[in-house]
Each structure stands twice: as structure tokens, then as C-alpha cells.
Scaffold this active site. Structure first.
Site, PDB file in Angstrom:
ATOM      1  N   CYS A 381       0.842  -1.199   0.000  1.00  0.00           N
ATOM      2  CA  CYS A 381       0.000   0.000   0.000  1.00  0.00           C
ATOM      3  C   CYS A 381       0.883   1.257   0.000  1.00  0.00           C
ATOM      4  O   CYS A 381       1.477   1.579  -1.014  1.00  0.00           O
ATOM      5  CB  CYS A 381      -0.975  -0.033   1.167  1.00  0.00           C
ATOM      6  SG  CYS A 381      -2.372   1.109   0.952  1.00  0.00           S
ATOM      7  N   HIS A 507      -3.445  -5.180   0.126  1.00  0.00           N
ATOM      8  CA  HIS A 507      -2.994  -5.682   1.433  1.00  0.00           C
ATOM      9  C   HIS A 507      -2.995  -7.217   1.442  1.00  0.00           C
ATOM     10  O   HIS A 507      -3.952  -7.847   1.892  1.00  0.00           O
ATOM     11  CB  HIS A 507      -3.906  -5.156   2.544  1.00  0.00           C
ATOM     12  CG  HIS A 507      -3.736  -3.702   2.818  1.00  0.00           C
ATOM     13  ND1 HIS A 507      -2.838  -3.223   3.748  1.00  0.00           N
ATOM     14  CD2 HIS A 507      -4.334  -2.615   2.267  1.00  0.00           C
ATOM     15  CE1 HIS A 507      -2.900  -1.901   3.780  1.00  0.00           C
ATOM     16  NE2 HIS A 507      -3.794  -1.507   2.888  1.00  0.00           N
ATOM     17  N   GLU A 509      -1.507  -9.170   3.364  1.00  0.00           N
ATOM     18  CA  GLU A 509      -1.454  -9.733   4.717  1.00  0.00           C
ATOM     19  C   GLU A 509      -2.812 -10.183   5.223  1.00  0.00           C
ATOM     20  O   GLU A 509      -2.897 -10.972   6.183  1.00  0.00           O
ATOM     21  CB  GLU A 509      -0.847  -8.714   5.697  1.00  0.00           C
ATOM     22  CG  GLU A 509      -1.696  -7.507   6.010  1.00  0.00           C
ATOM     23  CD  GLU A 509      -1.489  -6.326   5.070  1.00  0.00           C
ATOM     24  OE1 GLU A 509      -1.775  -5.182   5.462  1.00  0.00           O
ATOM     25  OE2 GLU A 509      -1.034  -6.562   3.930  1.00  0.00           O
TER      26      GLU A 509
END
Length: 540
Positions: A381, A507, A509
Site C-alpha cells: 500500500c 494488502h 497480509e
């Protein structure tokens, strides 16, 4: 009919209700049951999207774009339960819904009150997850027993057994049993008082899960059972884990919590299937390698601000049988001390997301250091945006290059707002949120990691790569290797003459699990491990 498990917490906050709830969900799934997970948060914010990470930790984003509590990250990492906007409700959302109904006249002129209108709306939010194909809904209540803002939620869950039958509901209360070194013993009184508060409200817990630094022994668990009116076998000791949070489910299995839950809810379930998970725990406990990853951020002091980042690094480490040492670096410290002083010797550099200009120049220095020294780099990001800015300034010669977020007068806004977002004032819900498709280019590290051309990843941002500069970047050696299907939005950039320099707008994650690490994190740790193994010995 769907059964309900309600998980509450007492004595202190941050006991790990989310982790315990997720572990219970995992164990029930591994006995063949269909589970849905839910978090009810007592704060008045509509969602955590506008809250400071120092206040709340990370904002976890779901596929449907919901900005939710970080505990939903635990739910997705431990279970296969599909999550959506019905999986997280706040006091703000509940009251907003009730007030909107009142304004529309749906209450037919009646006085709107906490009981029954607020509590009915809370119960409705819980019932939305119950379905014919769902065996168990696990609802975690945020906050601590005794908090005034949590009372409507407690009243709502007190009523649910009256609505559907007590035999279909189970109350699990998580408490702390502190150990006093001076007295050399564990103290059960805080747990007794916490349960007493619950019983005053009208809720008798069926199971107590007692968090403790060290084993408390049968004498104390029996005492807790007696004074809290709970069966002895229903007082579950949860000792802090030595290696990893992923050991928590195994500790609960040792105390037969899964069997107890199934028995108390009168359900039929299969045998517990944990062979693959035991193998995972073995790898976690016995790493063969070690790498140091510099995480450069602006909320470093608060570990929960990058919770999913750290977990995803660990997941990739499990895959490579590698212990991850996360060197947490405050971006502003890097501005003052320089990249060489803080980054020399690391095996990889990761820059996570964030908002605002504080620390941005430090992150830009980190991106430059990784690029110029062939250190594996992973930008997420904002980590992608600073990589794009750094490359423009130091490779393309655009000294004024910046994001329009940080400098509205820059001559080279290589990162800018989408046209449809210009003029927006409100912060909540105005970003590009949720799962979006992306197409990968042949020959890229990203495609090698994913192994498929088309992917879907979760977003949470406002600013984008400026397409006006796209050709300049390609000619200079930073390739947009991932784009939206129509080619209009740049999702991934890579430096073509670098061993592993990948930066993504989304993102990743949020889609990593301990036994299924995200491909880009796996690729990044693999590159970092190679960096460490091939570096001259005197530099290791």
C-alpha cells in the site's frame, strides 16, 4: 438448529478473547462442524476505519470491503469461516440503525429505549449468521465485564437463551488468574469477582477459560469452580505459550474443551483431525534457518498496528522452516539516523501501509536503500507509493516527485487521487475497499510467486499510481507487472534489475494463514533467506 457460543472477558482487557474464540472455531471445524464467527464491539465508532492504530490496532478489511476489528484476522487465520459485514457490529452501527428506523417512523410513535429496541437490534445482528447449514455461531463480546458501554450487549445475549432455549446456548468466560511473586501463588479472587458481575447481569458462565502465566494447579481450579458455580472440568487452564500463538488450540485440546462444548450443546460431531496442524506446530518449534526483516513504519510502538503483517511474515517463515526476527524501525528514527545506520545487515525490508505524511521521507530512504543494495524489498500500500516516489526522484530524475496526499503543489504527482474521489470530505468508507481483481505480467516475480495470472486481493487506500507516468517508469526499469483487468489501475510494480523488489497497492497480509501463507510473503522470505545464505560471512 444453529447453536450459539458467547465469549466474554473479565478482569483485564487484551486477554486474547479473539484468539481463544478463533481457536474454538478451528477445533469445531476440525470435528466436521460448520462455524460462523462474529465480534461485537461496544465502542460508539461506526467502524474502526477512522480510528488511530494507537487506539485500536490495525483495521482488518474483508472481501466485501468491511473495515473491521483486528480479531477478525484471528478468525480468518484459524478457521475457514466466511466473514462479511455481519461478522462485526459496533455500538455505533447498532444505534445508527435504530435511529434511522425511528426517523422513518418504523416504531410507530413508541418511545425508543435501550430495552427492547437496542437489545432487539443486537439480537437481530447475531441471528443473521444463524442458518440451516450453520452448526455453531461463535460471538465474541469486546471489552471487559464491568464496562458501562458493554451492558446492552450483555443484556442482549442474556435474552437469547430465553428466545431459543438454554440448551442451544453456551457462555464461555475468559479471565485472568494473576500470579503474585511476593506471595508465590496464583490469585483466584479477580476471576470470582468477574463471574459475580456476570451473574448479577443474569448470565451464568458454563465454561471458564483462565489465562495464566504459569500452571495454576488443581487446587486453584477446584476453588474457582466452587466459588463460580461451574463444573470442575469446565475450568480450563490456558497457560501462556512459549513459541507461538498457534499453539493455543493444542492447549485447549489437552483440556478437552472441544469435547466439553459438543457435549454441553448436545451436538454430534466427528473425530478431531489435527495431524497436519501438529506437523505445523513441529515446524514452528524447530526452525532450521533465521532471517532478519526490517519493518519500517510509523506505528511501530504499537505491535497490533501491524498485526497481520507480523503474522504473515511468520506464516512464510513456517513454510521455509525459518525463524523471522522482525526488526521494528520507526520511520522518523530512520529520517534522523539514516538508512545505513538502521538497515545495514538486514535480510529484507518491508514497508507496510499507512496514512499521512509523518515518517514518509524515512520510508523513502528505506526503499532507496533496499533498491541500491539489492536487499529484498516488499512494499504494501503506502510501501508501494513510497517506492514509486523514490524511484521517480532518484532514477527518473523527477526531483519534485511526490504524492498529492503529501504535497498538493508537486509538479510530478506520481501518486494521486482517483478522479471520482476528488472533492470527497468524509473519511469513513470513501476509499477503494475490499477484494479487487488483478492480472499479472509474464516473467514477473509476482507471477512466479502466485503461479496464476488472475488474482483477487483486498484493498484499503485512496491514492493511486498516476497512469500519466507509466511509460516513463517502464523505460527507467520499474515495471507495472500487475494491473486491473482493464489495465487502468496499477496494482503491482517491480524493479526489473533487482533480485526481488515487489511493491503492491493492496494488502496481501489479510489473506495469509499459518498453514497457507500468502504467496508474496513466501516469495519475499525465500528471497531474504537466499540473501542471507549468499551474503559474505563477515556481513552476516
Amino acid at each position: 438448529m444453529t447453536r450459539h457460543i458467547f465469549v466474554t472477558g473479565g478482569v483485564v482487557s487484551s486477554l486474547g478473547k479473539g484468539l481463544t474464540s478463533a481457536s474454538i472455531g478451528m477445533l469445531l471445524e476440525r470435528r466436521g462442524l460448520t462455524v460462523r464467527m462474529q465480534k461485537l464491539d461496544p465502542y460508539i465508532n461506526v467502524d474502526p476505519g477512522t480510528m488511530s492504530p494507537y487506539q485500536h490496532g490495525e483495521v482488518y478489511v474483508l472481501d466485501d470491503g468491511s473495515e473491521t476489528d483486528l480479531d477478525l484476522g484471528h478468525y480468518e487465520r484459524f478457521t475457514s469461516s466466511p466473514l462479511n459485514r455481519d461478522s462485526n457490529y459496533t455500538t455505533g452501527q447498532i444505534y445508527q440503525t435504530v435511529i434511522e428506523k425511528e426517523r422513518r417512523g418504523e416504531y410507530l410513535g413508541r418511545t425508543v429505549q435501550v430495552v427492547p429496541h437496542i437489545t432487539d437490534e443486537i439480537k437481530a445482528s447475531i441471528r443473521r449468521l444463524a442458518a440451516p447449514d450453520v452448526d455453531v455461531v461463535i460471538t465474541e463480546l469486546g471489552g471487559t465485564i464491568g464496562d458501562i458501554e458493554g451492558l446492552p450487549f450483555l443484556e442482549a445475549i442474556r435474552q437469547i437463551p430465553l428466545d431459543i432455549g438454554k440448551e442451544k446456548c453456551l457462555f464461555i468466560h475468559l479471565t485472568l488468574v494473576p500470579y503474585l511473586k511476593a506471595a508465590r501463588e496464583a490469585k483466584t479472587k479477580p476471576t470470582q469477582h468477574s463471574v459475580q458481575q456476570l451473574r448479577t447481569i443474569g448470565i451464568q458462565p458454563d465454561i471458564l477459560v483462565c489465562r495464566t502465566e504459569r500452571p495454576i494447579g488443581r487446587e486453584h481450579t477446584d476453588k474457582i469452580a466452587l466459588f463460580c458455580n461451574v463444573e470442575k472440568r469446565a475450568v480450563i487452564e490456558e497457560v501462556d505459550k512459549e513459541y507461538s500463538i498457534y499453539e493455543v488450540p493444542m492447549g485447549l485440546v489437552e483440556h478437552k474443551l472441544d469435547e466439553l462444548i459438543i457435549e454441553k450443546l448436545g451436538m454430534e460431531a466427528g473425530q478431531l483431525q489435527l495431524d497436519d496442524y501438529r506437523e505445523l506446530i513441529h515446524r514452528i518449534r524447530n526452525p532450521r534457518h533465521e532471517v532478519t526483516i526490517a519493518v519500517v513504519g510509523k506505528y511501530i510502538e504499537h505491535r497490533d498496528a501491524y498485526k497481520s503483517i507480523y503474522e504473515s511474515l511468520d506464516h512464510a517463515g513456517f513454510q521455509h522452516s525459518t525463524r523471522i526476527i522482525a526488526k521494528r524501525i520507526e520511520a522518523e528514527d530512520l529520517e534522523r539516523q539514516g538508512a545505513e545506520a538502521l538497515l545495514k545487515g538486514v535480510d529484507g525490508v518491508l514497508i507496510p501501509g499507512g496514512f499521512g505524511m509523518r515518517g514518509v521521507e524515512g520510508k523513502i530512504q528505506a526503499a532507496r536503500y533496499a533498491r541500491e543494495n539489492n536487499v529484498p524489498y516488499f512494499g504494501i500500500c503506502l510501501g508501494m507509493q513510497v517506492a514509486v516516489i523514490e524511484f521517480a526522484r532518484n532514477v527518473m530524475g523527477l526531483q519534485d516527485a511526490n504524492s498529492s496526499e503529501f504535497d498538493g503543489d508537486t509538479q510530478h504527482p506520481v501518486i494521486c487521487l482517483l478522479e471520482e474521489q476528488v472533492g470527497m470530505v468524509e473519511k469513513g468508507g470513501t476509499m477503494r475497499l475490499g477484494s479487487q481483481p488483478c492480472v499479472l505480467a509474464e516473467g514477473s516475480n509476482s507471477l512466479q510467486a502466485y503461479g496464476t495470472v488472475e488474482i483477487n486481493e483486498r484493498h484499503r487506500h485512496r491514492y493511486e499510481f498516476n497512469p500519466q507516468y507509466r511509460e516513463q517508469y517502464i523505460h527507467a526499469g520499474m515495471a507495472p507487472v500487475g494491473t486491473s483487468p482493464d489495465g487502468g489501475l496499477v496494482e503491482i510494480v517491480e524493479v526489473t534489475d533487482h533480485p526481488w523488489y515487489v511493491a503492491v497497492q493492496y494488502h496481501p497480509e489479510f489473506k495469509s494463514q499459518p498453514n497457507k501463507p500468502h504467496p508474496l510473503f513466501t516469495g519475499f522470505i525465500g528471497a531474504a533467506l537466499h540473501q542471507r545464505q549468499t551474503r559474505p560471512k563477515q556481513l552476516v
